[in-house]
Design an enzyme around this catalytic site. Sequence first.
Site, PDB file in Angstrom:
ATOM      1  CE1 TYR A   1       1.244  -0.969   4.844  1.00 25.23           C
ATOM      2  CE2 TYR A   1      -0.961  -0.089   4.835  1.00 25.23           C
ATOM      3  CZ  TYR A   1       0.509  -0.209   5.100  1.00 25.23           C
ATOM      4  OH  TYR A   1       0.919  -0.273   6.259  1.00 25.23           O
TER       5      TYR A   1
ATOM      6  CE1 TYR B   1      -5.704   0.580   5.137  1.00 20.34           C
ATOM      7  CE2 TYR B   1      -4.875  -1.052   3.822  1.00 20.34           C
ATOM      8  CZ  TYR B   1      -4.870  -0.590   5.076  1.00 20.34           C
ATOM      9  OH  TYR B   1      -4.146  -1.177   6.047  1.00 20.34           O
TER      10      TYR B   1
ATOM     11  NE  ARG C   1      -4.789  -6.879  -3.485  1.00 21.61           N
ATOM     12  CZ  ARG C   1      -4.472  -6.624  -2.215  1.00 21.61           C
ATOM     13  NH1 ARG C   1      -3.682  -5.533  -1.837  1.00 21.61           N
ATOM     14  NH2 ARG C   1      -3.237  -7.828  -2.077  1.00 21.61           N
TER      15      ARG C   1
ATOM     16  NE  ARG D   1      -1.663 -21.225   2.686  1.00 21.27           N
ATOM     17  CZ  ARG D   1      -1.678 -21.972   2.591  1.00 21.27           C
ATOM     18  NH1 ARG D   1      -0.595 -22.595   2.831  1.00 21.27           N
ATOM     19  NH2 ARG D   1      -2.281 -22.305   2.916  1.00 21.27           N
TER      20      ARG D   1
ATOM     21  NE  ARG E   1      -0.919 -15.884   2.349  1.00 21.30           N
ATOM     22  CZ  ARG E   1      -2.425 -16.439   3.606  1.00 21.30           C
ATOM     23  NH1 ARG E   1      -1.791 -17.072   4.345  1.00 21.30           N
ATOM     24  NH2 ARG E   1      -3.079 -16.810   2.502  1.00 21.30           N
TER      25      ARG E   1
HETATM   26 FE1  SF4 Z   1       3.792 -18.789   3.539  1.00 22.13          FE
HETATM   27 FE2  SF4 Z   1       6.346 -18.076   4.503  1.00 22.13          FE
HETATM   28 FE3  SF4 Z   1       3.891 -16.272   4.627  1.00 22.13          FE
HETATM   29 FE4  SF4 Z   1       4.530 -18.883   6.368  1.00 22.13          FE
HETATM   30  S1  SF4 Z   1       6.046 -16.811   6.536  1.00 22.13           S
HETATM   31  S2  SF4 Z   1       2.242 -18.155   5.391  1.00 22.13           S
HETATM   32  S3  SF4 Z   1       5.822 -20.187   4.987  1.00 22.13           S
HETATM   33  S4  SF4 Z   1       4.881 -16.830   2.832  1.00 22.13           S
END
Ligand code: SF4
Length: 673
Positions: free
Chosen positions: A60, A177, A224, A290, A313
């Site tokens: 952001y 927001y 978004r 994810r 992630r």
């Molecule tokens: Fe995934 Fe790494 Fe975040 Fe854990 S720390 S949720 S393994 S990106």
Amino acid sequence: MRDSRHDILFDPVPIGPVTAPNRFYQVPHCTGMGWRRPRSLAAMRGIKAEGGWGVVSTEYCSIHPTSDNDAHAYCALWDADDIRAHRLTTDAVHEHGALAAVELWAGGGMVVNLGTRLPPLGLRSLPQTDTGEVHPGQARAIDLSDIADLRRWHRDAALRAVEAGFDIVYVYATHGYLLSQFLDPANDRADAYGGRLENRVRIVRELLEDTRAAVAGRAAVACRFSVGLEDAETYDAFGLLADLPDLWDLTVPDYDLEMGNSRFVKENALSPSIARATAMTERPVVAVGRFTSPDTMAQVIRSGAQDLIGAARPSIADPFLPAKIREGRSEDIRECIGCNICYAHDSAGVPIRCTQNPTMGEEWRQGWHPERVAPASAPQRVLVVGSGPAGLEAARVLGEQGHDVLLAEAKRSPGGRVSAESALPGLSEWARVRDWRLSQIDRLANVQIFPESRIIAADIPALGVAHVLVATGSHWAGDGIGRHSAQGFTTDGSLHVTRVGTVLDGGSPGADHVLIYDDDHHYMGPVLALAMRRSGHAVTLVTPAGRACQWGSYTSEQFASNTALVSAGVTVLTNRVLHRIADGAAHLACLYGGEAIRLRCDAVLPVTRRIPDRALFDALAKTDHGLRSLTLIGDAEAPGLIAAAVYSGHRAARGLETLTDPYTPHARREHPV
Ligand code: SF4
Ligand code: ADP
């Protein structure tokens, strides 16, 4: 060779005036680096582009000092210095042929402007709405002249974004927001920006049009936005805007689902909500989930649910995920485990770290690359003792460097704590920490694993090793000493005291009613409570904290964790300290001096602290075995997160030839001047 089923992931995707080289899209995600650490950011984002992400976004990015989220790190595009700082990132991203996106942001009543000390501009004058971290004070309700200012600030920031080299400029209309406050049905403003839905979407429409006019074909315009099947009106709002931006970055209204901890949310959880909106627009749609499985990604694209694979992630855990799929090396993907340790560190106001990827956040300051280590100048024979996350990571990296590595493990199976913990309810993905490392080690002929090999000091001379890394881990104590008590509890022996280790080893407290005393505040207490319920015990979870799973507010699991405890029938007692076991009861003092509770139960299971297992290290340190180095790593050095153990192993391996004193300054610091 690449699996042809994954070819679809490498199609270029036109996004307005620009084209993404493939369907891998790193959506905006927080980093804890923000405007104060531009070099760290540029190096980290650049590595994602190098790893094959076709689009790499900022976090952001504030359009004006009235949107400030100190002490959390955020980016800014307020002035010429910010333009120069962002240039570092856009250059690093462009170097690898990827597009750079920026998420322009107005905080609204979510933030309190602790840094700039300006009154926050909210839709209404309410206390700050970020309940994750409350601060005193209310926002100023914005009027029509503020809205005119907002549009001007946003347009000016969009112009600066283009000057900084961004290819995609966002209008950020979700996550609580300012713009989502306009969209909210609670927006009952009497003017043209409140009340009926057409009015509530007006500001988003205007900002999309303003941004398009400002970037004038030099960048694409993204939005978004949240849509959720449980909230039909979100689709009505989406329908009013459907073909305005060049790209939709869609998510769901429930942040605990979007950012769900793997204890509760698995891969591709958003798809049904996203697919319905995708069917309503001609514009490309990106969404997260994810995603770590290329098969799932290809299936999601083929199904038409979305056009690009969004990732935060998975791109943190493996910046080279797209490259690995492209090269037909999917088995090398270092899969995210959904622990949200990354998010926790951003929430704590520091650069993100990652359980799976110890190089995250170290790209600039230590020059670490997620896929490469420098070969050893003089390969050595190295013994690593213990195959938990620390030992496995150390052995892997030492092996990559070319050392001759012996990895000794006392147990029959490797993995240490992650093997034990991954058998507990919801923690199955923890095993990825072990499995990825084993798969990498498996192809290194110079790393040998010796199971059922408990090492004692007397073994060392015969092994002929130059270096020993001791990764022997830790064990949970049974005495109740911890954060809230330096002495622990006293006991007359009338209740059985079980250790966490007994349960982790598959044992049972051998009692009907178990009291779990949780002074750890992360997942272990609640997860053990759920495990005990599954095996038929009555469970009371007692904690000195105001809420069970207190630290889970950082990892986005506190709410779901407490919901799970309630629905499993676990009784939770907060603000209580276990100070005595006597006469077959646990005596629970009130933290604030209220009346003590005498709780009858059959066993007590303390989750309060771990004791480092350093006997081998201490024995070796006493005698000169002619070693060139002896290093204690992981939980044996300092019990902590799995992420910290992995990091410790990684750092020790990289530093084997150079690191004499672990406390010498080892990393560059960003200086603001
Ligand atoms: Fe995934 Fe790494 Fe975040 Fe854990 S720390 S949720 S393994 S990106
Ligand atoms: P960390 O999180 O630091 O990696 P873990 O507790 O997960 O630590 O793993 C430590 C590992 O070390 C366990 O698998 C344990 O069985 C092993 N271990 C402990 N002591 C010895 C020893 N003397 N010899 C070989 N292995 C050991």
